[in-house]
Design a protein around this motif. Structure first.
Motif, PDB file in Angstrom:
ATOM      1  N   GLN A 175       1.776   2.638   4.570  1.00 24.94           N
ATOM      2  CA  GLN A 175       3.224   2.487   4.596  1.00 24.94           C
ATOM      3  C   GLN A 175       3.671   1.779   3.318  1.00 24.94           C
ATOM      4  O   GLN A 175       3.032   0.823   2.879  1.00 24.94           O
ATOM      5  CB  GLN A 175       3.630   1.661   5.823  1.00 24.94           C
ATOM      6  N   PRO A 176       4.767   2.253   2.699  1.00 28.73           N
ATOM      7  CA  PRO A 176       5.244   1.606   1.463  1.00 28.73           C
ATOM      8  C   PRO A 176       5.518   0.124   1.687  1.00 28.73           C
ATOM      9  O   PRO A 176       6.048  -0.275   2.730  1.00 28.73           O
ATOM     10  CB  PRO A 176       6.534   2.365   1.144  1.00 28.73           C
ATOM     11  N   LYS A 177       5.165  -0.668   0.688  1.00 27.97           N
ATOM     12  CA  LYS A 177       5.379  -2.116   0.753  1.00 27.97           C
ATOM     13  C   LYS A 177       6.202  -2.536  -0.466  1.00 27.97           C
ATOM     14  O   LYS A 177       5.666  -2.642  -1.570  1.00 27.97           O
ATOM     15  CB  LYS A 177       4.035  -2.851   0.766  1.00 27.97           C
ATOM     16  N   PRO A 178       7.517  -2.714  -0.288  1.00 33.80           N
ATOM     17  CA  PRO A 178       8.391  -3.058  -1.418  1.00 33.80           C
ATOM     18  C   PRO A 178       7.958  -4.366  -2.066  1.00 33.80           C
ATOM     19  O   PRO A 178       7.424  -5.247  -1.387  1.00 33.80           O
ATOM     20  CB  PRO A 178       9.777  -3.189  -0.777  1.00 33.80           C
ATOM     21  N   PRO A 179       8.181  -4.555  -3.375  1.00 32.86           N
ATOM     22  CA  PRO A 179       8.799  -3.564  -4.254  1.00 32.86           C
ATOM     23  C   PRO A 179       7.848  -2.479  -4.723  1.00 32.86           C
ATOM     24  O   PRO A 179       8.263  -1.408  -5.101  1.00 32.86           O
ATOM     25  CB  PRO A 179       9.261  -4.415  -5.440  1.00 32.86           C
ATOM     26  N   THR A 180       6.562  -2.748  -4.733  1.00 31.24           N
ATOM     27  CA  THR A 180       5.575  -1.737  -5.101  1.00 31.24           C
ATOM     28  C   THR A 180       4.384  -1.859  -4.164  1.00 31.24           C
ATOM     29  O   THR A 180       4.194  -2.865  -3.490  1.00 31.24           O
ATOM     30  CB  THR A 180       5.101  -1.925  -6.557  1.00 31.24           C
ATOM     31  N   GLY A 181       3.560  -0.838  -4.148  1.00 31.70           N
ATOM     32  CA  GLY A 181       2.342  -0.879  -3.360  1.00 31.70           C
ATOM     33  C   GLY A 181       2.530  -0.332  -1.958  1.00 31.70           C
ATOM     34  O   GLY A 181       3.560   0.262  -1.618  1.00 31.70           O
ATOM     35  N   TYR A 182       1.522  -0.566  -1.126  1.00 27.67           N
ATOM     36  CA  TYR A 182       1.534  -0.063   0.244  1.00 27.67           C
ATOM     37  C   TYR A 182       0.600  -0.905   1.092  1.00 27.67           C
ATOM     38  O   TYR A 182      -0.184  -1.707   0.576  1.00 27.67           O
ATOM     39  CB  TYR A 182       1.092   1.401   0.285  1.00 27.67           C
ATOM     40  N   LYS A 183       0.702  -0.729   2.407  1.00 29.70           N
ATOM     41  CA  LYS A 183      -0.181  -1.417   3.332  1.00 29.70           C
ATOM     42  C   LYS A 183      -0.572  -0.443   4.442  1.00 29.70           C
ATOM     43  O   LYS A 183       0.183   0.469   4.789  1.00 29.70           O
ATOM     44  CB  LYS A 183       0.498  -2.648   3.933  1.00 29.70           C
ATOM     45  N   SER A 184      -1.741  -0.632   5.008  1.00 32.98           N
ATOM     46  CA  SER A 184      -2.209   0.203   6.104  1.00 32.98           C
ATOM     47  C   SER A 184      -1.656  -0.326   7.421  1.00 32.98           C
ATOM     48  O   SER A 184      -1.710  -1.529   7.678  1.00 32.98           O
ATOM     49  CB  SER A 184      -3.738   0.224   6.149  1.00 32.98           C
ATOM     50  N   VAL A 185      -1.115   0.575   8.235  1.00 32.26           N
ATOM     51  CA  VAL A 185      -0.496   0.180   9.499  1.00 32.26           C
ATOM     52  C   VAL A 185      -1.013   1.060  10.634  1.00 32.26           C
ATOM     53  O   VAL A 185      -1.527   2.156  10.417  1.00 32.26           O
ATOM     54  CB  VAL A 185       1.046   0.273   9.431  1.00 32.26           C
ATOM     55  N   MET A 186      -0.852   0.553  11.852  1.00 31.60           N
ATOM     56  CA  MET A 186      -1.245   1.273  13.060  1.00 31.60           C
ATOM     57  C   MET A 186      -0.081   1.279  14.033  1.00 31.60           C
ATOM     58  O   MET A 186       0.610   0.271  14.191  1.00 31.60           O
ATOM     59  CB  MET A 186      -2.468   0.601  13.708  1.00 31.60           C
ATOM     60  N   GLN A 187       0.139   2.400  14.694  1.00 29.01           N
ATOM     61  CA  GLN A 187       1.208   2.526  15.685  1.00 29.01           C
ATOM     62  C   GLN A 187       0.675   3.252  16.912  1.00 29.01           C
ATOM     63  O   GLN A 187       0.023   4.292  16.794  1.00 29.01           O
ATOM     64  CB  GLN A 187       2.396   3.309  15.107  1.00 29.01           C
ATOM     65  N   LYS A 188       0.954   2.718  18.076  1.00 29.49           N
ATOM     66  CA  LYS A 188       0.574   3.389  19.310  1.00 29.49           C
ATOM     67  C   LYS A 188       1.570   4.511  19.575  1.00 29.49           C
ATOM     68  O   LYS A 188       2.778   4.290  19.633  1.00 29.49           O
ATOM     69  CB  LYS A 188       0.559   2.408  20.481  1.00 29.49           C
ATOM     70  N   LEU A 189       1.047   5.710  19.756  1.00 28.60           N
ATOM     71  CA  LEU A 189       1.898   6.879  19.929  1.00 28.60           C
ATOM     72  C   LEU A 189       2.092   7.233  21.397  1.00 28.60           C
ATOM     73  O   LEU A 189       3.212   7.413  21.866  1.00 28.60           O
ATOM     74  CB  LEU A 189       1.289   8.067  19.181  1.00 28.60           C
ATOM     75  N   LEU A 190       1.018   7.350  22.121  1.00 22.87           N
ATOM     76  CA  LEU A 190       1.049   7.665  23.556  1.00 22.87           C
ATOM     77  C   LEU A 190      -0.002   6.829  24.276  1.00 22.87           C
ATOM     78  O   LEU A 190      -1.122   6.696  23.766  1.00 22.87           O
ATOM     79  CB  LEU A 190       0.758   9.158  23.792  1.00 22.87           C
ATOM     80  N   PRO A 191       0.302   6.326  25.484  1.00 23.40           N
ATOM     81  CA  PRO A 191       1.630   6.233  26.115  1.00 23.40           C
ATOM     82  C   PRO A 191       2.565   5.384  25.266  1.00 23.40           C
ATOM     83  O   PRO A 191       2.129   4.717  24.331  1.00 23.40           O
ATOM     84  CB  PRO A 191       1.337   5.580  27.458  1.00 23.40           C
ATOM     85  N   LEU A 192       3.845   5.388  25.593  1.00 20.16           N
ATOM     86  CA  LEU A 192       4.815   4.650  24.801  1.00 20.16           C
ATOM     87  C   LEU A 192       4.423   3.184  24.692  1.00 20.16           C
ATOM     88  O   LEU A 192       4.024   2.563  25.669  1.00 20.16           O
ATOM     89  CB  LEU A 192       6.202   4.771  25.428  1.00 20.16           C
ATOM     90  N   GLU A 193       4.562   2.662  23.507  1.00 21.15           N
ATOM     91  CA  GLU A 193       4.132   1.289  23.230  1.00 21.15           C
ATOM     92  C   GLU A 193       4.940   0.276  24.044  1.00 21.15           C
ATOM     93  O   GLU A 193       6.146   0.409  24.219  1.00 21.15           O
ATOM     94  CB  GLU A 193       4.285   0.998  21.733  1.00 21.15           C
ATOM     95  N   LYS A 194       4.271  -0.754  24.529  1.00 20.97           N
ATOM     96  CA  LYS A 194       4.918  -1.762  25.370  1.00 20.97           C
ATOM     97  C   LYS A 194       6.060  -2.456  24.640  1.00 20.97           C
ATOM     98  O   LYS A 194       7.144  -2.645  25.193  1.00 20.97           O
ATOM     99  CB  LYS A 194       3.884  -2.800  25.830  1.00 20.97           C
ATOM    100  N   LYS A 195       5.839  -2.844  23.402  1.00 23.45           N
ATOM    101  CA  LYS A 195       6.878  -3.537  22.654  1.00 23.45           C
ATOM    102  C   LYS A 195       8.105  -2.644  22.483  1.00 23.45           C
ATOM    103  O   LYS A 195       9.236  -3.093  22.557  1.00 23.45           O
ATOM    104  CB  LYS A 195       6.333  -3.962  21.278  1.00 23.45           C
ATOM    105  N   TRP A 196       7.857  -1.363  22.226  1.00 27.32           N
ATOM    106  CA  TRP A 196       8.970  -0.430  22.042  1.00 27.32           C
ATOM    107  C   TRP A 196       9.778  -0.291  23.329  1.00 27.32           C
ATOM    108  O   TRP A 196      10.995  -0.268  23.317  1.00 27.32           O
ATOM    109  CB  TRP A 196       8.417   0.921  21.602  1.00 27.32           C
TER     110      TRP A 196
END
Length: 298
Positions: A175-196
């Motif tokens: 995922q882009p990390k302003p102002p430059t660069g990026y970072k690796s991220v993880m997202q729960k797709l299914l089942p719907l994430e608890k926080k979401w």
């Protein structure tokens, strides 16, 4: 010692290489703009989809508390990780850093795991780390191609999810990390994430007129979830492309700086060598002239 001709060839080669680097910089910057626009355009659509899900649960009078809509902990659950990599060169540790992040993150989850990858290069990197890669998808080469990729992934994931071959799906991407660069991220797709779900629970419908579900309840919910998954996958792919081109742009900027330094060094050597050659010719001419003056026959 380099001759004038060899220095001239090196200067010409470095100049040609600089032209290529400038072209690649321009292409990377243009691609960044296109993919960023695609990500930004998803904002309103994402809000519409989430409001639709909120309206469905509100109309059905369903409580969105975590304990009501999420499955209990199950150590025997299966996990599918969808990883967005890159098949292009000059991106630095783009695939390597993401692969390490995926490997370290999955170690925290019990149960069986399988990996779906977007990109052949990251496939080999993950296999070298001992991960079970079962499906390979091509990296989209344009914004329009992302839609085709997302539909292909959706078909496979929904087939498995409905047959309960997989219990949980996770997205991994840079995922882009302003102002430059990026970072690796993880997202729960299914089942719907608890926080979401918890954030969704505290939202309110923007008007006083509450919507009503038209048609079958099950088909309506499936359609809303399908659109949510589409937006999530599309966003992950677009952000991965932004990060890839940002990494390439940074690499080209460093290369251009190194080439400029090389051109300055070679230019200095060339002018010094050329001046030395001119001086030698002048000394030979003067020596010859002096020799002729001293010759009594002249």
């Amino acid at each position: 010692m380099d001759t004038l001709e060899s220095l001239r060839r090196k200067l010409g080669g470095a100049g040609d290489l600089k032209s290529v680097v400038r072209t690649m910089k321009t292409m990377a910057a243009s691609n960044i703009g296109q993919y960023e626009s695609a990500v930004n355009s998803l904002g309103d659509y994402y809000r519409t989809v989430t409001l639709g899900i909120l309206a469905f649960f509100s109309e059905q009078d369903i409580n969105l508390k975590e304990e009501d809509l999420t499955s209990k902990k199950n150590d025997s659950k299966s996990i599918c990780a969808i990883v967005f990599g890159s098949d292009q060169g000059l991106v630095g540790p783009f695939n390597d850093s993401l692969s390490d992040f995926v490997s370290n993150s999955l170690q925290e989850f019990p149960g069986e795991k399988e990996i779906w990858v977007v990109g052949e290069r990251i496939q080999f990197r993950l296999m070298d780390l001992g991960l079970n890669v079962t499906k390979l998808f091509s990296v989209p080469n344009s914004v329009n191609a992302i839609t085709v990729l997302v539909r292909e992934i959706l078909i496979k994931s929904l087939e498995n999810f409905e047959t309960e071959e997989m219990k949980e799906y996770y997205l991994f991407h840079n995922q882009p990390k302003p102002p430059t660069g990026y970072k690796s991220v993880m997202q729960k797709l299914l089942p719907l994430e608890k926080k979401w779900l918890h954030v969704l629970d505290v939202q309110k419908w923007p008007t006083k007129n509450l919507p009503q579900v038209a048609g079958g309840k099950e088909s309506t919910l499936k359609a809303l979830i399908r659109e949510f998954l589409f937006v999530s996958l599309f966003k992950a792919s677009a952000e991965s492309s932004v990060s890839e081109n940002s990494s390439r742009l940074a690499a080209m900027q460093r290369a251009e700086k190194n080439i400029d330094e090389m051109l300055d060094d070679l230019g200095g050597k060339f002018h010094h060598r050329r001046q030395s050659a001119i001086d030698e010719e002048l000394f030979d001419l003067i020596s010859g002239f002096e020799a002729l003056k001293e010759d009594p026959k002249t």
